[in-house]
Scaffold this active site. Structure first.
Site, PDB file in Angstrom:
ATOM      1  N   GLU A 184      -7.606   6.464 -31.862  1.00 40.20           N
ATOM      2  CA  GLU A 184      -6.825   7.692 -31.770  1.00 40.20           C
ATOM      3  C   GLU A 184      -6.174   8.030 -33.106  1.00 40.20           C
ATOM      4  O   GLU A 184      -5.214   7.379 -33.520  1.00 40.20           O
ATOM      5  CB  GLU A 184      -5.740   7.570 -30.698  1.00 40.20           C
ATOM      6  N   GLU A 279      -1.347  13.437 -21.718  1.00 40.03           N
ATOM      7  CA  GLU A 279      -0.384  12.640 -22.488  1.00 40.03           C
ATOM      8  C   GLU A 279       0.669  13.559 -23.116  1.00 40.03           C
ATOM      9  O   GLU A 279       0.682  13.800 -24.321  1.00 40.03           O
ATOM     10  CB  GLU A 279      -1.081  11.793 -23.553  1.00 40.03           C
TER      11      GLU A 279
END
Length: 304
Positions: A184, A279
């Site tokens: 990420e 998220e």
């Protein structure tokens, strides 16, 4: 009577709420019919605790009742084995897909793999081995990995090579189990080594493993590079997981500048059948804010 049934029945007598912005909801707060979404949107614990309860399993049941078919939990590795097992059983009961949890290596900035230090790599690999056991308990496939901070004493090419070498060793742990670490790139700090989809794509190509792919977090990538659909196209063959949050604010879609209806239509047209992790935070508190999140996803999912 089950707790969630009691909550839902009690809510039928509650007052109505009107939400501002582009959406209005005038029915009782928790009187929400189960929705069939086009993509596998994945809430997380705490997102709907006021409309369900503080109990984690109640929250999972509530997510399923609303039509969400996936779930993610960054902190899964920190939960005790009994709770991990119970979460896995509940997900299986509802046929929900387990999304990412974070491989424990000491934090996003810590134990940087870019430095090429044996002790840092050892901590990372131990986290990978422990993650395999956690993944089995909750039937997970994807685990988030953040390589850590820059090592300003080394050229960027050397740092990338160090990260690739460490990730190859991590992939060797995950491959026999069919597990995938997803890298990420983040926008949280200019000191993070991994910040763009281009760099992440290069590293995945260098690792050259089905167990090392990209987690494309649209919130972070909007901040760091923009051109979202263009850059997803360029890196598509290495993208295995999507996360979302609107910008600015990192809250639910429709609260910022990102055209999520168009992006979700793009993902659907690409045939993406993976998880879209929610998220982000809730833009408003209490039950009203949680209902706003549900309604926001109904709105942006209406792209067909």
């Amino acid at each position: 009577m089950r707790r969630r049934d009691f909550i839902q029945k009690t809510a039928l007598t509650s007052g109505a709420v009107t939400l501002g912005g582009t959406m209005a909801y005038s029915a009782p707060l928790t009187m929400v019919a189960k929705h069939k979404f086009n993509l596998k949107y994945a809430p997380h614990f705490g997102m709907f605790k006021n409309m369900s309860s503080n109990d984690l399993i109640d929250q999972l049941n509530f997510m399923a009742d609303q039509g969400f078919t996936a779930f993610e939990d960054n902190g899964m590795m920190g939960r005790d084995v009994a709770m991990q097992t119970k979460i896995g059983e509940t997900l299986a009961k509802h046929n929900m897909t387990m999304g990412v949890f974070v491989v424990d290596k000491g934090g996003n900035m810590a134990n940087t793999l870019a430095a090429g230090k044996k002790e840092n790599v050892a901590i990372f690999l131990e986290g990978c081995r422990k993650a395999v056991d956690v993944a089995k308990r909750v039937n997970a496939k994807w685990m988030t990995v953040v390589p850590g901070a820059y090592d300003r004493s080394l050229p960027i090419g050397i740092q990338n090579a160090n990260v690739i070498e460490a990730l190859r060793r991590g992939a060797e742990i995950f491959e026999p189990h069919g597990l995938v670490m997803v890298l990420e790139p983040l926008s949280d700090s200019p000191d993070l080594h991994l910040q763009t989809s281009e760099q992440t794509y290069l590293i995945c190509k260098g690792v050259n493993s089905p167990s090392c792919k990209i987690l494309y977090d649209i919130y972070h990538m909007q901040k760091n590079e923009g051109h979202l659909i263009h850059n997803m196209n360029l890196t598509w063959d290495e993208i295995a997981y999507i996360q979302v949050g609107d910008n600015p604010g990192r809250n639910e879609p429709t609260t910022g500048e990102i055209n999520y209806k168009n992006i979700f239509k793009y993902l659907h047209e690409k045939g993406f059948d993976g998880v879209v992790g929610m998220e982000h935070g809730n833009s408003r508190p209490h039950k009203e804010g949680e209902l706003a999140v549900i309604n926001a996803y109904k709105e942006v999912d209406n792209f067909l």
